[in-house]
Design a protein around this motif. Structure first.
Motif, PDB file in Angstrom:
ATOM      1  N   ILE A  63       0.491  -1.402   0.259  1.00 23.99           N
ATOM      2  CA  ILE A  63      -0.586  -0.045   0.000  1.00 23.99           C
ATOM      3  C   ILE A  63       0.827   1.566   0.398  1.00 23.99           C
ATOM      4  CG2 ILE A  63      -1.953   1.501   1.072  1.00 23.99           C
ATOM      5  CD1 ILE A  63      -3.002  -1.740  -0.077  1.00 23.99           C
ATOM      6  N   GLY A  64       0.347   2.203  -0.510  1.00 25.20           N
ATOM      7  CA  GLY A  64       0.987   3.287  -1.384  1.00 25.20           C
ATOM      8  C   GLY A  64       0.636   4.701  -0.669  1.00 25.20           C
ATOM      9  N   LYS A  65       1.669   5.235   0.725  1.00 25.78           N
ATOM     10  CA  LYS A  65       0.829   6.677   0.853  1.00 25.78           C
ATOM     11  C   LYS A  65      -0.345   7.409   1.437  1.00 25.78           C
ATOM     12  CE  LYS A  65       2.279   9.076  -3.598  1.00 25.78           C
ATOM     13  NZ  LYS A  65       3.416  10.149  -3.538  1.00 25.78           N
ATOM     14  N   LYS A 108      15.362   3.199  -1.706  1.00 26.11           N
ATOM     15  CA  LYS A 108      14.493   3.881  -0.038  1.00 26.11           C
ATOM     16  C   LYS A 108      14.083   2.815   0.602  1.00 26.11           C
ATOM     17  CE  LYS A 108      12.021   8.177  -0.185  1.00 26.11           C
ATOM     18  NZ  LYS A 108      10.168   9.006  -0.290  1.00 26.11           N
ATOM     19  N   GLU A 110      11.012   1.575   4.191  1.00 23.77           N
ATOM     20  CA  GLU A 110      10.336   1.762   4.164  1.00 23.77           C
ATOM     21  C   GLU A 110       9.539   0.874   4.897  1.00 23.77           C
ATOM     22  OE1 GLU A 110       7.650   2.425   1.011  1.00 23.77           O
ATOM     23  OE2 GLU A 110       8.417   3.917   0.114  1.00 23.77           O
ATOM     24  N   ASP A 141       9.473  -2.201   3.032  1.00 20.16           N
ATOM     25  CA  ASP A 141       8.868  -2.111   1.607  1.00 20.16           C
ATOM     26  C   ASP A 141       9.733  -1.522   0.677  1.00 20.16           C
ATOM     27  OD1 ASP A 141       8.283  -1.657  -0.475  1.00 20.16           O
ATOM     28  OD2 ASP A 141       6.249  -0.327   0.355  1.00 20.16           O
ATOM     29  N   LEU A 145      13.125   4.524  -6.304  1.00 21.64           N
ATOM     30  CA  LEU A 145      12.608   5.280  -6.657  1.00 21.64           C
ATOM     31  C   LEU A 145      12.563   5.281  -8.081  1.00 21.64           C
ATOM     32  CD1 LEU A 145      11.441   5.399  -4.069  1.00 21.64           C
ATOM     33  CD2 LEU A 145      11.160   8.506  -4.595  1.00 21.64           C
ATOM     34  N   PHE A 148      10.806   3.412 -10.876  1.00 20.89           N
ATOM     35  CA  PHE A 148       9.550   3.693 -11.432  1.00 20.89           C
ATOM     36  C   PHE A 148       9.548   4.161 -12.531  1.00 20.89           C
ATOM     37  CE2 PHE A 148       7.673   4.440  -6.820  1.00 20.89           C
ATOM     38  CZ  PHE A 148       8.647   3.522  -5.892  1.00 20.89           C
ATOM     39  N   TRP A 154       4.393   1.445  -9.841  1.00 18.54           N
ATOM     40  CA  TRP A 154       5.552   1.776  -9.356  1.00 18.54           C
ATOM     41  C   TRP A 154       6.422   0.081  -9.670  1.00 18.54           C
ATOM     42  CZ3 TRP A 154       2.974   4.155  -4.103  1.00 18.54           C
ATOM     43  CH2 TRP A 154       3.429   4.923  -4.565  1.00 18.54           C
ATOM     44  N   LYS A 158       9.290  -1.529  -6.775  1.00 23.24           N
ATOM     45  CA  LYS A 158       8.755  -1.769  -5.564  1.00 23.24           C
ATOM     46  C   LYS A 158       9.404  -3.896  -5.675  1.00 23.24           C
ATOM     47  CE  LYS A 158       6.609   1.044  -3.877  1.00 23.24           C
ATOM     48  NZ  LYS A 158       6.965   1.569  -1.450  1.00 23.24           N
ATOM     49  N   THR A 225       3.785   2.964   5.114  1.00 23.05           N
ATOM     50  CA  THR A 225       4.552   3.585   6.047  1.00 23.05           C
ATOM     51  C   THR A 225       5.169   5.490   6.199  1.00 23.05           C
ATOM     52  OG1 THR A 225       7.253   3.273   5.662  1.00 23.05           O
ATOM     53  CG2 THR A 225       6.727   4.074   4.129  1.00 23.05           C
TER      54      THR A 225
END
Ligand SMILES: O=C(O)/C=C/C(=O)CC(=O)CC(=O)O
Length: 256
Positions: A63-65, A108, A110, A141, A145, A148, A154, A158, A225
């Protein structure tokens, strides 16, 4: 119960097995993750085993954002969150290296609460979601980036091998509603977030996801995150942690 998956260091070629963590020792289980617990009578110190990812899921749903930064107003909950899948080759255990892919310079960590599903689940109502959760573990996670897609998806960033460290244990009694999520890189604190800042909470995530796909025992949902996720590079050591669930530490390695 806190359940780990492990191989004894003295028996490195032996099959992975499960154990319940009690007073710093792993009590070996004779069965699988979802079998009624039956003990073999063997106990192992944590220094005498290699911990593995505590589950090998069929599906890993990310799950993002899904968190607001502290002090930011919470946006309205969406009908469907930003959702992505990570393939099984992303799963590694505590201590395993996160391998940077060739050509990725913006990677990154997360830190996240990972929910492990305990039974086949389809069209679950939020009020019934706790009944399909087997337990929770810590996830990283990892995300590249710069992989992407420029037009939005993404998927590749990912999905790289080793991009989903999980562990150290699945806690079957964990209260996700009060989780505190942290991360550090080389010992420097980077994330310290609270489940209170989640936008779509875990019960509604399970309702949303099980509304369009059947969740299977062992499936993992990475629930998003909090603020503070940051870049890592080769040579860094990243620790993701959830209070009460433990710490998940992985070194970051240059492309092979
Ligand atoms: O779209 C972006 O600029 C960044 C996306 C991410 O970092 C991916 C992600 O999973 C972040 C998040 O879950 O909040």
């Amino acid at each position: 119960m806190k359940i780990a998956r492990f191989v004894p260091l003295a028996e490195p070629a032996s099959p992975a097995r499960f154990g319940v963590l009690e007073e710093g020792l792993l009590r070996e289980l004779s069965g699988g993750l979802f079998d009624p617990p039956a003990f073999t009578g063997r106990r192992f110190g944590l220094a005498d085993v290699r911990l593995l990812a505590p589950v090998m899921p069929r599906h890993i749903i990310g799950i993002g954002k899904n968190f607001t930064a502290p002090g930011e107003p919470k946006p309205p909950e969406p009908d469907m969150p930003i959702l992505f899948f990570k393939p099984l080759g992303t799963v590694i255990g505590p201590g395993d290296p996160i391998m940077l892919p060739n050509g990725a310079n913006r990677v990154k960590f997360e830190s996240e609460v990972a929910v492990v599903i305990g039974r086949t689940a389809r069209r679950i109502r939020p009020e019934d979601a706790d009944g399909v959760i087997f337990g929770c573990t810590v996830a990283n996670d990892v995300s590249a980036l710069d992989l992407f897609h420029p037009e939005g998806h993404w998927t590749i960033g990912k999905a790289c091998d080793t991009f989903c460290p999980l562990g150290p244990v699945i806690d079957t009694a964990f209260d996700w509603r009060s989780a505190r999520i942290r991360a550090s890189v080389n010992g420097v604190p980077k994330q310290d977030g609270a489940m209170a800042d989640i936008i779509m909470p875990i019960d509604r995530l399970i309702a949303c996801i099980s509304g369009f796909m059947t969740l299977m025992p062992g499936d993992v949902i990475l629930t998003g995150t909090p603020a503070g996720a940051d870049w890592v590079g080769a040579g860094d050591v990243v620790t993701c942690a959830v209070d009460g669930l433990g710490e998940l530490t992985n070194p970051v390695a240059a492309p092979a």
